[in-house]
Design a protein around this motif. Structure first.
Motif, PDB file in Angstrom:
ATOM      1  N   ARG A  97      50.972 -26.071   5.522  1.00  0.00           N
ATOM      2  CA  ARG A  97      51.350 -25.101   4.724  1.00  0.00           C
ATOM      3  C   ARG A  97      50.405 -24.381   4.037  1.00  0.00           C
ATOM      4  NH1 ARG A  97      54.533 -28.161   2.520  1.00  0.00           N
ATOM      5  NH2 ARG A  97      54.045 -28.246   0.271  1.00  0.00           N
ATOM      6  N   GLN A  98      49.452 -25.034   3.609  1.00  0.00           N
ATOM      7  CA  GLN A  98      48.287 -24.546   2.535  1.00  0.00           C
ATOM      8  C   GLN A  98      47.346 -23.484   3.823  1.00  0.00           C
ATOM      9  OE1 GLN A  98      45.740 -27.058   0.913  1.00  0.00           O
ATOM     10  NE2 GLN A  98      44.782 -25.697  -0.466  1.00  0.00           N
ATOM     11  N   ALA A  99      47.019 -23.968   4.993  1.00  0.00           N
ATOM     12  CA  ALA A  99      46.250 -23.232   5.754  1.00  0.00           C
ATOM     13  C   ALA A  99      47.255 -22.094   6.023  1.00  0.00           C
ATOM     14  CB  ALA A  99      46.086 -24.032   6.872  1.00  0.00           C
ATOM     15  N   LEU A 100      48.468 -22.162   6.601  1.00  0.00           N
ATOM     16  CA  LEU A 100      49.278 -20.814   6.796  1.00  0.00           C
ATOM     17  C   LEU A 100      49.485 -19.812   5.740  1.00  0.00           C
ATOM     18  CD1 LEU A 100      51.082 -19.765   9.215  1.00  0.00           C
ATOM     19  CD2 LEU A 100      53.089 -20.898   7.914  1.00  0.00           C
ATOM     20  N   LEU A 101      49.421 -20.310   4.590  1.00  0.00           N
ATOM     21  CA  LEU A 101      49.695 -19.406   3.220  1.00  0.00           C
ATOM     22  C   LEU A 101      48.381 -18.894   2.916  1.00  0.00           C
ATOM     23  CD1 LEU A 101      51.667 -21.421   0.769  1.00  0.00           C
ATOM     24  CD2 LEU A 101      52.474 -19.192   1.776  1.00  0.00           C
ATOM     25  N   ASP A 107      46.029 -13.513   2.838  1.00  0.00           N
ATOM     26  CA  ASP A 107      45.259 -12.631   3.548  1.00  0.00           C
ATOM     27  C   ASP A 107      43.924 -13.098   3.820  1.00  0.00           C
ATOM     28  OD1 ASP A 107      45.172 -10.485   5.727  1.00  0.00           O
ATOM     29  OD2 ASP A 107      44.465  -8.949   4.222  1.00  0.00           O
ATOM     30  N   PHE A 108      43.526 -14.260   3.550  1.00  0.00           N
ATOM     31  CA  PHE A 108      42.132 -14.657   3.738  1.00  0.00           C
ATOM     32  C   PHE A 108      41.903 -14.916   5.313  1.00  0.00           C
ATOM     33  CE2 PHE A 108      42.557 -16.725  -0.479  1.00  0.00           C
ATOM     34  CZ  PHE A 108      41.481 -15.802  -1.012  1.00  0.00           C
ATOM     35  N   SER A 109      40.653 -14.664   5.862  1.00  0.00           N
ATOM     36  CA  SER A 109      40.234 -15.230   7.105  1.00  0.00           C
ATOM     37  C   SER A 109      40.328 -16.566   7.274  1.00  0.00           C
ATOM     38  CB  SER A 109      38.816 -14.319   7.579  1.00  0.00           C
ATOM     39  OG  SER A 109      37.891 -15.187   6.661  1.00  0.00           O
ATOM     40  N   PRO A 110      40.210 -17.051   8.737  1.00  0.00           N
ATOM     41  CA  PRO A 110      40.081 -18.632   8.858  1.00  0.00           C
ATOM     42  C   PRO A 110      39.095 -19.088   8.253  1.00  0.00           C
ATOM     43  CG  PRO A 110      41.033 -17.431  10.834  1.00  0.00           C
ATOM     44  CD  PRO A 110      40.803 -16.613   9.862  1.00  0.00           C
ATOM     45  N   ALA A 111      37.850 -18.362   8.341  1.00  0.00           N
ATOM     46  CA  ALA A 111      36.814 -18.617   7.627  1.00  0.00           C
ATOM     47  C   ALA A 111      36.703 -18.935   6.235  1.00  0.00           C
ATOM     48  CB  ALA A 111      35.331 -17.890   8.123  1.00  0.00           C
ATOM     49  N   GLU A 125      42.210 -23.283  11.827  1.00  0.00           N
ATOM     50  CA  GLU A 125      42.885 -22.725  12.733  1.00  0.00           C
ATOM     51  C   GLU A 125      44.031 -23.513  13.691  1.00  0.00           C
ATOM     52  OE1 GLU A 125      39.757 -19.188  14.416  1.00  0.00           O
ATOM     53  OE2 GLU A 125      39.644 -21.246  15.042  1.00  0.00           O
ATOM     54  N   GLY A 126      43.518 -24.837  13.586  1.00  0.00           N
ATOM     55  CA  GLY A 126      44.300 -26.068  14.039  1.00  0.00           C
ATOM     56  C   GLY A 126      45.455 -26.238  13.297  1.00  0.00           C
ATOM     57  N   ALA A 131      51.286 -25.541  11.893  1.00  0.00           N
ATOM     58  CA  ALA A 131      52.475 -25.113  10.854  1.00  0.00           C
ATOM     59  C   ALA A 131      53.390 -24.389  11.571  1.00  0.00           C
ATOM     60  CB  ALA A 131      51.435 -24.271   9.693  1.00  0.00           C
ATOM     61  N   VAL A 132      52.827 -23.325  12.357  1.00  0.00           N
ATOM     62  CA  VAL A 132      53.538 -22.175  13.192  1.00  0.00           C
ATOM     63  C   VAL A 132      54.595 -23.026  14.020  1.00  0.00           C
ATOM     64  CG1 VAL A 132      53.581 -20.512  14.872  1.00  0.00           C
ATOM     65  CG2 VAL A 132      51.885 -20.387  13.058  1.00  0.00           C
ATOM     66  N   ALA A 133      54.107 -24.046  14.597  1.00  0.00           N
ATOM     67  CA  ALA A 133      54.843 -24.957  15.627  1.00  0.00           C
ATOM     68  C   ALA A 133      56.145 -25.687  14.630  1.00  0.00           C
ATOM     69  CB  ALA A 133      54.053 -25.955  16.288  1.00  0.00           C
ATOM     70  N   GLU A 134      55.717 -26.113  13.582  1.00  0.00           N
ATOM     71  CA  GLU A 134      56.576 -26.665  12.511  1.00  0.00           C
ATOM     72  C   GLU A 134      57.723 -25.716  12.165  1.00  0.00           C
ATOM     73  OE1 GLU A 134      54.495 -30.260  10.433  1.00  0.00           O
ATOM     74  OE2 GLU A 134      53.595 -28.266  10.063  1.00  0.00           O
ATOM     75  N   ILE A 135      57.279 -24.652  11.927  1.00  0.00           N
ATOM     76  CA  ILE A 135      58.218 -23.767  11.228  1.00  0.00           C
ATOM     77  C   ILE A 135      59.252 -23.101  12.452  1.00  0.00           C
ATOM     78  CG2 ILE A 135      58.238 -21.271  10.581  1.00  0.00           C
ATOM     79  CD1 ILE A 135      55.615 -22.051   9.001  1.00  0.00           C
ATOM     80  N   ASP A 136      58.919 -22.988  13.672  1.00  0.00           N
ATOM     81  CA  ASP A 136      59.667 -22.647  14.767  1.00  0.00           C
ATOM     82  C   ASP A 136      60.860 -23.479  14.869  1.00  0.00           C
ATOM     83  OD1 ASP A 136      58.152 -20.395  15.287  1.00  0.00           O
ATOM     84  OD2 ASP A 136      57.008 -21.363  17.084  1.00  0.00           O
ATOM     85  N   ARG A 137      60.777 -24.835  14.339  1.00  0.00           N
ATOM     86  CA  ARG A 137      61.845 -25.667  14.713  1.00  0.00           C
ATOM     87  C   ARG A 137      62.843 -25.532  13.370  1.00  0.00           C
ATOM     88  NH1 ARG A 137      57.418 -28.995  16.312  1.00  0.00           N
ATOM     89  NH2 ARG A 137      56.806 -29.863  14.257  1.00  0.00           N
ATOM     90  N   GLU A 138      62.576 -24.595  12.488  1.00  0.00           N
ATOM     91  CA  GLU A 138      63.524 -24.434  11.350  1.00  0.00           C
ATOM     92  C   GLU A 138      64.736 -23.819  11.734  1.00  0.00           C
ATOM     93  OE1 GLU A 138      63.048 -25.035   7.700  1.00  0.00           O
ATOM     94  OE2 GLU A 138      61.705 -26.393   8.695  1.00  0.00           O
ATOM     95  N   GLN A 139      65.767 -24.348  11.163  1.00  0.00           N
ATOM     96  CA  GLN A 139      67.133 -23.643  11.466  1.00  0.00           C
ATOM     97  C   GLN A 139      67.110 -22.318  11.141  1.00  0.00           C
ATOM     98  OE1 GLN A 139      70.096 -25.666   9.218  1.00  0.00           O
ATOM     99  NE2 GLN A 139      71.801 -24.638  10.045  1.00  0.00           N
ATOM    100  N   ALA A 140      68.065 -21.455  12.098  1.00  0.00           N
ATOM    101  CA  ALA A 140      68.148 -20.172  11.887  1.00  0.00           C
ATOM    102  C   ALA A 140      69.340 -19.873  10.888  1.00  0.00           C
ATOM    103  CB  ALA A 140      68.604 -19.424  13.221  1.00  0.00           C
ATOM    104  N   THR A 141      69.145 -18.788  10.239  1.00  0.00           N
ATOM    105  CA  THR A 141      69.983 -18.031   9.257  1.00  0.00           C
ATOM    106  C   THR A 141      70.303 -16.779   9.435  1.00  0.00           C
ATOM    107  OG1 THR A 141      70.371 -18.220   6.944  1.00  0.00           O
ATOM    108  CG2 THR A 141      68.266 -17.394   7.751  1.00  0.00           C
ATOM    109  N   SER A 142      71.160 -16.072   8.726  1.00  0.00           N
ATOM    110  CA  SER A 142      71.662 -14.550   8.605  1.00  0.00           C
ATOM    111  C   SER A 142      70.664 -13.798   7.401  1.00  0.00           C
ATOM    112  CB  SER A 142      72.954 -14.359   8.686  1.00  0.00           C
ATOM    113  OG  SER A 142      73.504 -14.913   7.250  1.00  0.00           O
TER     114      SER A 142
END
Length: 264
Positions: A97-101, A107-111, A125-126, A131-142
């Motif tokens: 979560r920290q790396a994603l934020l 808006d920091f670069s990966p470096a 980057e890993g 994190a993106v893979a985990e987030i994709d599993r989140e429940q959809a909403t309106s």
């Protein structure tokens, strides 16, 4: 610019990051305060803060890394949305979560994120990919979109739909937003601040939050109106002009920390 001015200029953004990371402004501010206290007690660290945002976030990371595992149990800090965050901490790991934020919301670069987290760029980057893979599993909403610029509204609709969420409705004014609410309420709100007829997205959101509780993301060219610490939780902020990746990250974080409602 003096050290005090340098820190003051970056403090609203660090508070925003701390809030998103912990799920609570009060908890985030406690970590920010601990960071500043640590900096004042360490002359070398204090001197480094004059070199921009990276040393400040790096100092925050050291405090957070030493204590984040205790956050879910910290003093029963009790808001409904923080409870939602605590219940989800097992599904998205803190480092991911920290790396994603850092690489999206801040808006920091990966470096640069690697410097802050004391890791290699490849490791960061890993973590983001995980994190993106985990987030994709989140429940959809309106999602309710309150935006007076048609092209931006359409862009947000496409983005929200691409994430698997349902469009609850779109509104260009406070009154239109109110008209959309009935027996059902959205699970997430994306709102501009300055609307078409001169009405305020802040007021429109206040109207909605009086009816039901849900995460809110403000997408605005006027971030200073929100970086005051006075807004009710949960508030997330994306500054215009925005990158779609930033909005995606904010949506994921808002749903992670908020009490989102399922579709239907």
């Amino acid at each position: 610019m003096s050290l005090a001015q340098q820190v003051a200029a970056n403090l609203p953004f660090l508070r925003r990051y701390a809030r998103a990371l912990t799920g609570s402004q009060s908890t985030g501010d406690a970590f920010v305060q601990a960071t500043l206290e640590a900096a004042l007690a360490d002359e070398e660290l204090k001197a480094s803060l004059d070199n921009g945002r990276i040393p400040l976030y790096r100092a925050f990371n050291k405090v957070w890394s030493s204590a984040y595992l205790d956050v879910p149990h910290a003093d029963d800090l009790a808001g409904e949305h923080e409870v939602g965050a605590q219940n989800r901490l097992g599904s998205i790991t803190p480092l991911n979560r920290q790396a994603l934020l850092l690489t999206t919301l801040e808006d920091f670069s990966p470096a640069q994120a690697a410097q802050i987290m004391d890791m290699s760029t490849e490791q960061v980057e890993g973590l983001v990919a995980e994190a993106v893979a985990e987030i994709d599993r989140e429940q959809a909403t309106s999602v309710l979109i309150i935006e007076d610029e048609p092209l931006i509204s359409m862009q947000l609709e496409d983005l929200v739909s691409s994430l698997g969420h349902e469009i609850f409705g779109t509104a260009a004014t406070r009154s239109q937003a109110a008209e959309l609410l009935g027996d059902k309420t959205p699970g997430l709100v994306l709102a501009d601040i300055q609307l078409a007829d001169g009405s305020s997205g802040l007021d429109a959101v206040d109207d909605i939050l009086e009816i039901a509780s849900m995460p809110v993301i403000f997408i605005t060219a006027y971030p200073e109106r929100l970086l005051t610490g006075d807004r009710p939780e949960p508030t997330y902020l994306v500054t215009k002009p925005f990158q779609e990746q930033t909005v995606r990250a904010a949506i994921s974080q808002a749903l992670f920390f908020g009490s989102s409602k399922p579709m239907g």
